[in-house]
Every structure is written in structure tokens, then in C-alpha cells.
Scaffold this motif. Structure first.
Motif, PDB file in Angstrom:
ATOM      1  N   MET A  11       0.838  -1.158   0.000  1.00 25.63           N
ATOM      2  CA  MET A  11       0.000   0.000   0.000  1.00 25.63           C
ATOM      3  C   MET A  11       0.893   1.234   0.000  1.00 25.63           C
ATOM      4  SD  MET A  11      -2.734   1.194   2.927  1.00 25.63           S
ATOM      5  CE  MET A  11      -3.657  -0.299   2.727  1.00 25.63           C
ATOM      6  N   SER A  12       0.512   2.241  -0.744  1.00 25.82           N
ATOM      7  CA  SER A  12       1.314   3.465  -0.812  1.00 25.82           C
ATOM      8  C   SER A  12       1.216   4.242   0.500  1.00 25.82           C
ATOM      9  CB  SER A  12       0.833   4.344  -1.960  1.00 25.82           C
ATOM     10  OG  SER A  12      -0.426   4.904  -1.632  1.00 25.82           O
ATOM     11  N   ASP A  13       2.201   5.097   0.753  1.00 24.51           N
ATOM     12  CA  ASP A  13       2.184   5.926   1.963  1.00 24.51           C
ATOM     13  C   ASP A  13       0.972   6.850   1.969  1.00 24.51           C
ATOM     14  OD1 ASP A  13       4.468   4.765   2.982  1.00 24.51           O
ATOM     15  OD2 ASP A  13       5.805   6.317   2.173  1.00 24.51           O
ATOM     16  N   ALA A  14       0.612   7.374   0.804  1.00 27.39           N
ATOM     17  CA  ALA A  14      -0.542   8.269   0.712  1.00 27.39           C
ATOM     18  C   ALA A  14      -1.824   7.533   1.108  1.00 27.39           C
ATOM     19  CB  ALA A  14      -0.666   8.845  -0.696  1.00 27.39           C
ATOM     20  N   ALA A  15      -1.981   6.306   0.648  1.00 25.53           N
ATOM     21  CA  ALA A  15      -3.158   5.512   0.996  1.00 25.53           C
ATOM     22  C   ALA A  15      -3.134   5.150   2.475  1.00 25.53           C
ATOM     23  CB  ALA A  15      -3.223   4.251   0.137  1.00 25.53           C
ATOM     24  N   ARG A  16      -1.983   4.796   2.998  1.00 24.63           N
ATOM     25  CA  ARG A  16      -1.855   4.431   4.410  1.00 24.63           C
ATOM     26  C   ARG A  16      -2.250   5.606   5.309  1.00 24.63           C
ATOM     27  NH1 ARG A  16       0.285   0.105   5.950  1.00 24.63           N
ATOM     28  NH2 ARG A  16       1.651  -0.098   4.172  1.00 24.63           N
ATOM     29  N   ASP A  17      -1.929   6.836   4.882  1.00 27.93           N
ATOM     30  CA  ASP A  17      -2.268   8.020   5.666  1.00 27.93           C
ATOM     31  C   ASP A  17      -3.780   8.220   5.791  1.00 27.93           C
ATOM     32  OD1 ASP A  17       0.406   8.564   6.085  1.00 27.93           O
ATOM     33  OD2 ASP A  17       0.517  10.091   4.488  1.00 27.93           O
ATOM     34  N   LEU A  18      -4.555   7.644   4.885  1.00 29.49           N
ATOM     35  CA  LEU A  18      -6.006   7.776   4.928  1.00 29.49           C
ATOM     36  C   LEU A  18      -6.653   6.795   5.896  1.00 29.49           C
ATOM     37  CD1 LEU A  18      -6.718   8.156   1.126  1.00 29.49           C
ATOM     38  CD2 LEU A  18      -6.648   9.969   2.857  1.00 29.49           C
ATOM     39  N   LEU A  19      -5.932   5.766   6.309  1.00 26.43           N
ATOM     40  CA  LEU A  19      -6.489   4.756   7.196  1.00 26.43           C
ATOM     41  C   LEU A  19      -6.645   5.299   8.608  1.00 26.43           C
ATOM     42  CD1 LEU A  19      -4.489   1.576   6.141  1.00 26.43           C
ATOM     43  CD2 LEU A  19      -6.873   2.102   5.657  1.00 26.43           C
ATOM     44  N   PRO A  20      -7.660   4.812   9.338  1.00 30.92           N
ATOM     45  CA  PRO A  20      -7.786   5.189  10.739  1.00 30.92           C
ATOM     46  C   PRO A  20      -6.637   4.589  11.556  1.00 30.92           C
ATOM     47  CG  PRO A  20      -9.449   3.573  10.126  1.00 30.92           C
ATOM     48  CD  PRO A  20      -8.708   3.934   8.874  1.00 30.92           C
ATOM     49  N   GLU A  21      -6.540   5.017  12.808  1.00 34.06           N
ATOM     50  CA  GLU A  21      -5.504   4.488  13.685  1.00 34.06           C
ATOM     51  C   GLU A  21      -5.617   2.972  13.779  1.00 34.06           C
ATOM     52  OE1 GLU A  21      -2.986   6.151  15.244  1.00 34.06           O
ATOM     53  OE2 GLU A  21      -3.662   7.823  14.001  1.00 34.06           O
ATOM     54  N   ARG A  22      -4.459   2.314  13.826  1.00 31.38           N
ATOM     55  CA  ARG A  22      -4.434   0.855  13.944  1.00 31.38           C
ATOM     56  C   ARG A  22      -5.040   0.436  15.276  1.00 31.38           C
ATOM     57  NH1 ARG A  22      -2.090  -3.449  11.592  1.00 31.38           N
ATOM     58  NH2 ARG A  22      -0.941  -2.195  10.134  1.00 31.38           N
ATOM     59  N   ALA A  23      -5.828  -0.607  15.249  1.00 32.11           N
ATOM     60  CA  ALA A  23      -6.449  -1.115  16.466  1.00 32.11           C
ATOM     61  C   ALA A  23      -5.363  -1.571  17.434  1.00 32.11           C
ATOM     62  CB  ALA A  23      -7.382  -2.287  16.127  1.00 32.11           C
ATOM     63  N   GLU A  24      -5.468  -1.134  18.691  1.00 34.66           N
ATOM     64  CA  GLU A  24      -4.463  -1.515  19.686  1.00 34.66           C
ATOM     65  C   GLU A  24      -4.588  -2.986  20.048  1.00 34.66           C
ATOM     66  OE1 GLU A  24      -4.253   1.073  23.023  1.00 34.66           O
ATOM     67  OE2 GLU A  24      -4.382   2.864  21.771  1.00 34.66           O
ATOM     68  N   GLU A  25      -5.811  -3.436  20.259  1.00 29.97           N
ATOM     69  CA  GLU A  25      -6.033  -4.837  20.584  1.00 29.97           C
ATOM     70  C   GLU A  25      -6.694  -5.510  19.398  1.00 29.97           C
ATOM     71  OE1 GLU A  25      -7.924  -5.697  24.269  1.00 29.97           O
ATOM     72  OE2 GLU A  25      -7.041  -3.959  25.245  1.00 29.97           O
ATOM     73  N   GLN A  26      -6.166  -6.634  19.005  1.00 27.01           N
ATOM     74  CA  GLN A  26      -6.703  -7.370  17.865  1.00 27.01           C
ATOM     75  C   GLN A  26      -7.792  -8.312  18.350  1.00 27.01           C
ATOM     76  OE1 GLN A  26      -7.589  -8.164  14.283  1.00 27.01           O
ATOM     77  NE2 GLN A  26      -5.830  -6.834  14.552  1.00 27.01           N
ATOM     78  N   PRO A  27      -9.048  -8.119  17.902  1.00 30.57           N
ATOM     79  CA  PRO A  27     -10.104  -9.053  18.302  1.00 30.57           C
ATOM     80  C   PRO A  27      -9.887 -10.406  17.642  1.00 30.57           C
ATOM     81  CG  PRO A  27     -10.945  -7.469  16.713  1.00 30.57           C
ATOM     82  CD  PRO A  27      -9.534  -7.064  17.032  1.00 30.57           C
ATOM     83  N   GLU A  28     -10.376 -11.422  18.297  1.00 25.46           N
ATOM     84  CA  GLU A  28     -10.352 -12.777  17.746  1.00 25.46           C
ATOM     85  C   GLU A  28     -11.541 -12.941  16.800  1.00 25.46           C
ATOM     86  OE1 GLU A  28      -7.972 -15.074  18.451  1.00 25.46           O
ATOM     87  OE2 GLU A  28      -6.956 -13.569  19.675  1.00 25.46           O
ATOM     88  N   VAL A  29     -11.475 -13.932  15.938  1.00 24.24           N
ATOM     89  CA  VAL A  29     -12.612 -14.247  15.064  1.00 24.24           C
ATOM     90  C   VAL A  29     -13.843 -14.464  15.940  1.00 24.24           C
ATOM     91  CG1 VAL A  29     -13.566 -16.008  13.520  1.00 24.24           C
ATOM     92  CG2 VAL A  29     -11.228 -15.175  13.193  1.00 24.24           C
ATOM     93  N   GLY A  30     -14.935 -13.812  15.585  1.00 23.59           N
ATOM     94  CA  GLY A  30     -16.179 -13.910  16.340  1.00 23.59           C
ATOM     95  C   GLY A  30     -16.364 -12.800  17.353  1.00 23.59           C
ATOM     96  N   ASP A  31     -15.291 -12.079  17.727  1.00 24.52           N
ATOM     97  CA  ASP A  31     -15.404 -10.944  18.642  1.00 24.52           C
ATOM     98  C   ASP A  31     -16.003  -9.756  17.904  1.00 24.52           C
ATOM     99  OD1 ASP A  31     -14.173 -12.419  20.628  1.00 24.52           O
ATOM    100  OD2 ASP A  31     -12.253 -11.369  20.497  1.00 24.52           O
ATOM    101  N   VAL A  32     -16.678  -8.878  18.632  1.00 19.48           N
ATOM    102  CA  VAL A  32     -17.240  -7.678  18.021  1.00 19.48           C
ATOM    103  C   VAL A  32     -16.134  -6.656  17.773  1.00 19.48           C
ATOM    104  CG1 VAL A  32     -19.534  -7.992  19.001  1.00 19.48           C
ATOM    105  CG2 VAL A  32     -17.831  -6.662  20.266  1.00 19.48           C
ATOM    106  N   PHE A  33     -16.384  -5.777  16.796  1.00 22.51           N
ATOM    107  CA  PHE A  33     -15.415  -4.735  16.452  1.00 22.51           C
ATOM    108  C   PHE A  33     -16.170  -3.556  15.858  1.00 22.51           C
ATOM    109  CE2 PHE A  33     -16.146  -6.841  12.493  1.00 22.51           C
ATOM    110  CZ  PHE A  33     -16.069  -5.834  11.548  1.00 22.51           C
TER     111      PHE A  33
END
Length: 125
Positions: free
Chosen positions: A1-23
Motif C-alpha cells: 500500500m502506498s504511503d498516501a493511501a496508508r495516511d487515509l487509514l484510521p488508527e491501527r487497532a491496539e487490541e486485535q479481536p479474535e474471530v467472532g469478537d465484536v469490532f
């Protein structure tokens, strides 16, 4: 992914939910009213942003079909857009929109131009 595209993403999730967890944000695109989506198998949460009508970004995996399936048992569930959208750069990307017409909201699933991520936007009633 380009740096320009990465800048558009929201902040990375601090805790990674498991499959089936809500997000992500709480929307009323579900049969039980306001709720959050469950993380589908084969997906990883990249980030979230916003409040009740927040957005989330997932690795695509099989997420588009799985998220639509989570809402499809809702009364008044209507898929009102299956197809593509055109990015400002002219690239076609997968898009799916659905609504819960029985007092619910509208949700949109939009694939990234490189096909690796899925933006989930909820718009409550």
C-alpha cells in the motif's frame, strides 16, 4: 500500500479481536437493533474510527459475504447495491450496500483499490 493511501487509514487497532469478537462502531444494520459486527473468519481488524456511525477497515478475506450474512436475518433486510464503485483514479472496486428498512440503518462495504482491505461504513437511522 502506498504511503498516501496508508495516511487515509484510521488508527491501527491496539487490541486485535479474535474471530467472532465484536469490532467497530455500533450500527442498527442488525436484526437486534444497534449492534456491532463480529469479526469474520479469515479477517484481521486494521483500524476503527468514529462513534456510533464509525468506520472500520478489515483485511478482505471472505469478509464482504460474511458481514452481509450477519445482517441478512434482519427484518426488512434489503441488499440495495451489489456491484462496483469507481475510485477518483478511475479504478473499479467491489461495493456492497444494504439497508434494514424495518427502522434500521444503511451499511456500505467498499473494497480498497488494491483488493486487500474492506471499509465498513455504518449509517444509523
Amino acid at each position: 500500500m502506498s504511503d498516501a493511501a496508508r495516511d487515509l487509514l484510521p488508527e491501527r487497532a491496539e487490541e486485535q479481536p479474535e474471530v467472532g469478537d465484536v469490532f467497530g462502531g455500533t450500527t442498527n444494520c442488525h436484526s437486534d437493533g444497534y449492534a456491532r459486527f463480529d469479526l469474520p473468519p479469515g479477517s484481521r481488524l486494521v483500524g476503527t474510527q468514529g462513534g456510533p456511525d464509525g468506520h472500520a477497515v478489515l483485511d478482505v478475506g471472505a469478509a464482504m459475504d460474511a458481514l452481509t450474512d450477519q445482517a441478512s436475518g434482519s427484518p426488512g433486510f434489503v441488499v440495495n447495491d451489489i456491484g462496483t464503485a469507481t475510485t477518483p483514479g478511475g479504478q473499479e472496486v467491489a461495493r456492497r450496500g444494504f439497508a434494514i428498512t424495518a427502522g434500521g440503518g444503511v451499511c456500505e462495504l467498499l473494497e480498497s483499490p488494491d483488493g486487500t482491505h474492506l471499509l465498513i461504513s455504518g449509517h444509523s437511522d
